[in-house]
Motif scaffolding. Structure first.
Motif, PDB file in Angstrom:
ATOM      1  N   ASP A 164       0.845  -1.203   0.000  1.00 18.80           N
ATOM      2  CA  ASP A 164       0.000   0.000   0.000  1.00 18.80           C
ATOM      3  C   ASP A 164       0.887   1.263   0.000  1.00 18.80           C
ATOM      4  O   ASP A 164       1.653   1.485   0.942  1.00 18.80           O
ATOM      5  CB  ASP A 164      -0.882  -0.051   1.255  1.00 18.80           C
ATOM      6  CG  ASP A 164      -1.832   1.138   1.352  1.00 18.80           C
ATOM      7  OD1 ASP A 164      -1.540   2.191   0.753  1.00 18.80           O
ATOM      8  OD2 ASP A 164      -2.849   1.006   2.045  1.00 18.80           O
ATOM      9  N   PRO A 165       0.795   2.106  -1.063  1.00 20.07           N
ATOM     10  CA  PRO A 165       1.674   3.278  -1.159  1.00 20.07           C
ATOM     11  C   PRO A 165       1.558   4.237   0.032  1.00 20.07           C
ATOM     12  O   PRO A 165       2.560   4.833   0.450  1.00 20.07           O
ATOM     13  CB  PRO A 165       1.209   3.972  -2.445  1.00 20.07           C
ATOM     14  CG  PRO A 165       0.269   3.057  -3.121  1.00 20.07           C
ATOM     15  CD  PRO A 165      -0.136   1.979  -2.189  1.00 20.07           C
ATOM     16  N   LYS A 166       0.336   4.359   0.586  1.00 20.59           N
ATOM     17  CA  LYS A 166       0.160   5.246   1.751  1.00 20.59           C
ATOM     18  C   LYS A 166       0.949   4.742   2.954  1.00 20.59           C
ATOM     19  O   LYS A 166       1.520   5.504   3.723  1.00 20.59           O
ATOM     20  CB  LYS A 166      -1.325   5.341   2.120  1.00 20.59           C
ATOM     21  CG  LYS A 166      -2.097   6.329   1.287  1.00 20.59           C
ATOM     22  CD  LYS A 166      -3.466   6.548   1.902  1.00 20.59           C
ATOM     23  CE  LYS A 166      -4.399   7.182   0.884  1.00 20.59           C
ATOM     24  NZ  LYS A 166      -5.777   6.738   1.019  1.00 20.59           N
ATOM     25  N   LEU A 167       0.948   3.411   3.101  1.00 23.79           N
ATOM     26  CA  LEU A 167       1.703   2.821   4.226  1.00 23.79           C
ATOM     27  C   LEU A 167       3.205   2.965   4.014  1.00 23.79           C
ATOM     28  O   LEU A 167       3.952   3.206   4.960  1.00 23.79           O
ATOM     29  CB  LEU A 167       1.335   1.341   4.399  1.00 23.79           C
ATOM     30  CG  LEU A 167      -0.007   1.037   5.060  1.00 23.79           C
ATOM     31  CD1 LEU A 167      -0.197  -0.466   5.160  1.00 23.79           C
ATOM     32  CD2 LEU A 167      -0.113   1.671   6.440  1.00 23.79           C
ATOM     33  N   VAL A 168       3.623   2.833   2.766  1.00 22.25           N
ATOM     34  CA  VAL A 168       5.055   3.002   2.465  1.00 22.25           C
ATOM     35  C   VAL A 168       5.477   4.414   2.857  1.00 22.25           C
ATOM     36  O   VAL A 168       6.523   4.612   3.497  1.00 22.25           O
ATOM     37  CB  VAL A 168       5.334   2.753   0.957  1.00 22.25           C
ATOM     38  CG1 VAL A 168       6.781   3.074   0.618  1.00 22.25           C
ATOM     39  CG2 VAL A 168       5.014   1.315   0.581  1.00 22.25           C
ATOM     40  N   GLU A 169       4.625   5.391   2.512  1.00 19.88           N
ATOM     41  CA  GLU A 169       4.927   6.788   2.837  1.00 19.88           C
ATOM     42  C   GLU A 169       5.024   6.970   4.356  1.00 19.88           C
ATOM     43  O   GLU A 169       5.953   7.599   4.861  1.00 19.88           O
ATOM     44  CB  GLU A 169       3.818   7.672   2.264  1.00 19.88           C
ATOM     45  CG  GLU A 169       4.192   9.134   2.175  1.00 19.88           C
ATOM     46  CD  GLU A 169       3.040   9.968   1.624  1.00 19.88           C
ATOM     47  OE1 GLU A 169       2.303   9.471   0.742  1.00 19.88           O
ATOM     48  OE2 GLU A 169       2.883  11.102   2.109  1.00 19.88           O
ATOM     49  N   ARG A 170       4.056   6.366   5.075  1.00 20.73           N
ATOM     50  CA  ARG A 170       4.083   6.461   6.556  1.00 20.73           C
ATOM     51  C   ARG A 170       5.333   5.817   7.127  1.00 20.73           C
ATOM     52  O   ARG A 170       5.962   6.345   8.043  1.00 20.73           O
ATOM     53  CB  ARG A 170       2.858   5.750   7.146  1.00 20.73           C
ATOM     54  CG  ARG A 170       1.694   6.658   7.456  1.00 20.73           C
ATOM     55  CD  ARG A 170       0.584   5.865   8.109  1.00 20.73           C
ATOM     56  NE  ARG A 170       0.841   5.539   9.510  1.00 20.73           N
ATOM     57  CZ  ARG A 170       0.073   4.756  10.242  1.00 20.73           C
ATOM     58  NH1 ARG A 170      -0.993   4.210   9.729  1.00 20.73           N
ATOM     59  NH2 ARG A 170       0.363   4.522  11.502  1.00 20.73           N
ATOM     60  N   ALA A 171       5.675   4.646   6.585  1.00 19.01           N
ATOM     61  CA  ALA A 171       6.823   3.898   7.117  1.00 19.01           C
ATOM     62  C   ALA A 171       8.131   4.653   6.900  1.00 19.01           C
ATOM     63  O   ALA A 171       9.067   4.511   7.687  1.00 19.01           O
ATOM     64  CB  ALA A 171       6.885   2.513   6.471  1.00 19.01           C
ATOM     65  N   ASN A 172       8.176   5.470   5.844  1.00 19.03           N
ATOM     66  CA  ASN A 172       9.411   6.202   5.535  1.00 19.03           C
ATOM     67  C   ASN A 172       9.428   7.616   6.119  1.00 19.03           C
ATOM     68  O   ASN A 172      10.436   8.313   5.984  1.00 19.03           O
ATOM     69  CB  ASN A 172       9.606   6.274   4.016  1.00 19.03           C
ATOM     70  CG  ASN A 172      10.036   4.930   3.447  1.00 19.03           C
ATOM     71  OD1 ASN A 172      10.915   4.276   4.003  1.00 19.03           O
ATOM     72  ND2 ASN A 172       9.402   4.507   2.378  1.00 19.03           N
ATOM     73  N   ALA A 173       8.304   8.025   6.711  1.00 16.57           N
ATOM     74  CA  ALA A 173       8.213   9.406   7.214  1.00 16.57           C
ATOM     75  C   ALA A 173       9.141   9.611   8.407  1.00 16.57           C
ATOM     76  O   ALA A 173       9.340   8.689   9.214  1.00 16.57           O
ATOM     77  CB  ALA A 173       6.768   9.699   7.628  1.00 16.57           C
ATOM     78  N   PRO A 174       9.737  10.807   8.517  1.00 11.69           N
ATOM     79  CA  PRO A 174      10.592  11.064   9.680  1.00 11.69           C
ATOM     80  C   PRO A 174       9.773  11.035  10.967  1.00 11.69           C
ATOM     81  O   PRO A 174       8.595  11.412  10.959  1.00 11.69           O
ATOM     82  CB  PRO A 174      11.145  12.473   9.418  1.00 11.69           C
ATOM     83  CG  PRO A 174      10.352  13.040   8.294  1.00 11.69           C
ATOM     84  CD  PRO A 174       9.632  11.938   7.608  1.00 11.69           C
ATOM     85  N   ARG A 175      10.376  10.559  12.031  1.00 11.34           N
ATOM     86  CA  ARG A 175       9.657  10.485  13.315  1.00 11.34           C
ATOM     87  C   ARG A 175       9.708  11.856  13.986  1.00 11.34           C
ATOM     88  O   ARG A 175      10.707  12.562  13.897  1.00 11.34           O
ATOM     89  CB  ARG A 175      10.278   9.395  14.184  1.00 11.34           C
ATOM     90  CG  ARG A 175      10.082   8.028  13.559  1.00 11.34           C
ATOM     91  CD  ARG A 175      10.843   6.974  14.296  1.00 11.34           C
ATOM     92  NE  ARG A 175      10.243   6.653  15.581  1.00 11.34           N
ATOM     93  CZ  ARG A 175      10.904   6.044  16.572  1.00 11.34           C
ATOM     94  NH1 ARG A 175      12.186   5.744  16.410  1.00 11.34           N
ATOM     95  NH2 ARG A 175      10.294   5.768  17.698  1.00 11.34           N
TER      96      ARG A 175
END
Ligand code: FMN
Length: 194
Positions: A164-175
């Motif tokens: 899921d592209p949205k999840l990929v974006e979340r997983a790569n987002a800075p904390r």
């Protein structure tokens, strides 16, 4: 924002993953996680934490917990080999009065569980996004208790396995974290200590 390398290595390692390996957690290891929770401090030593565990592929518990999750959480929690509903017992055993710190203590127990889990290379992602009433009914939670959260447990998966592209974006987002000056005060509220 990056985690400071001054805090405990296990706290540096911990994060809430969005994908888990397809690898079960051995019963002995799972038991150790709950022993860590068991030894948390609590108000009046009431120990108001309760846990309903669902292990994927064993009975119906995993599916019952999974079915309580909101859709957005189901998209990633699906890969977790273990789901846990955390529950707070709302009143003190000794006088039946309300225990206003029950939720606090459940959080403490979870924190200990997560610390132990991280030391066993197991990661935990907690969720408020679930239907508490559905959980109460399907998991037979008694009236004196309240569902608090669901936690997904498992070994860290590979981000490249997320489709899921949205999840990929979340997983790569800075904390992100608030600065210490916004959360730690001296003398009076709002006056940053650090
Ligand atoms: C009580 C609680 C409820 C949460 N609920 C959700 C949730 O419903 N869905 C989700 O994806 N993450 C949920 N999270 C995870 C947080 O979003 C996450 O801890 C936060 O963004 C910080 O990221 P980190 O844990 O990787 O440091 C929850 C965390 C806690 C402690």
């Amino acid at each position: 924002m990056s985690v400071p390398n001054t805090i405990h290595p296990l706290l540096q390692t911990r994060y809430s993953p969005l994908v888990f390996q397809d690898k079960p957690i051995l019963k002995d290891i799972l038991k150790r996680l709950f022993e860590a929770a068991q030894w948390a401090p609590s108000s009046y030593n009431e120990q108001p934490w309760r846990f309903v565990v669902g292990v994927k592929g064993e009975g119906n518990g995993w599916q019952k917990i999974f079915d309580c999750l909101v859709e957005g959480n189901q998209t990633w929690a699906n890969s977790a080999p273990v789901l846990v509903l955390t529950v707070a017992k709302k009143s003190f055993a000794y006088n039946k009065a309300d225990n206003p710190h029950a939720w606090h203590d459940v959080g403490l127990a979870m924190s200990q569980l997560i610390f132990q889990a991280t030391s066993e290379q197991i990661f935990v992602h907690q969720m408020a996004g679930f239907d508490a009433q559905k959980a109460r009914e399907s998991l037979l939670i008694p009236d004196e208790c309240e569902p608090v959260a669901v936690a997904a447990l498992g070994y860290e998966g590979n981000i490249t396995d997320i489709t899921d592209p949205k999840l990929v974006e979340r997983a790569n987002a800075p904390r992100q974290r608030q600065s210490l000056s916004e959360i730690v005060f001296e003398d009076h509220f709002g006056n940053g200590l650090f």
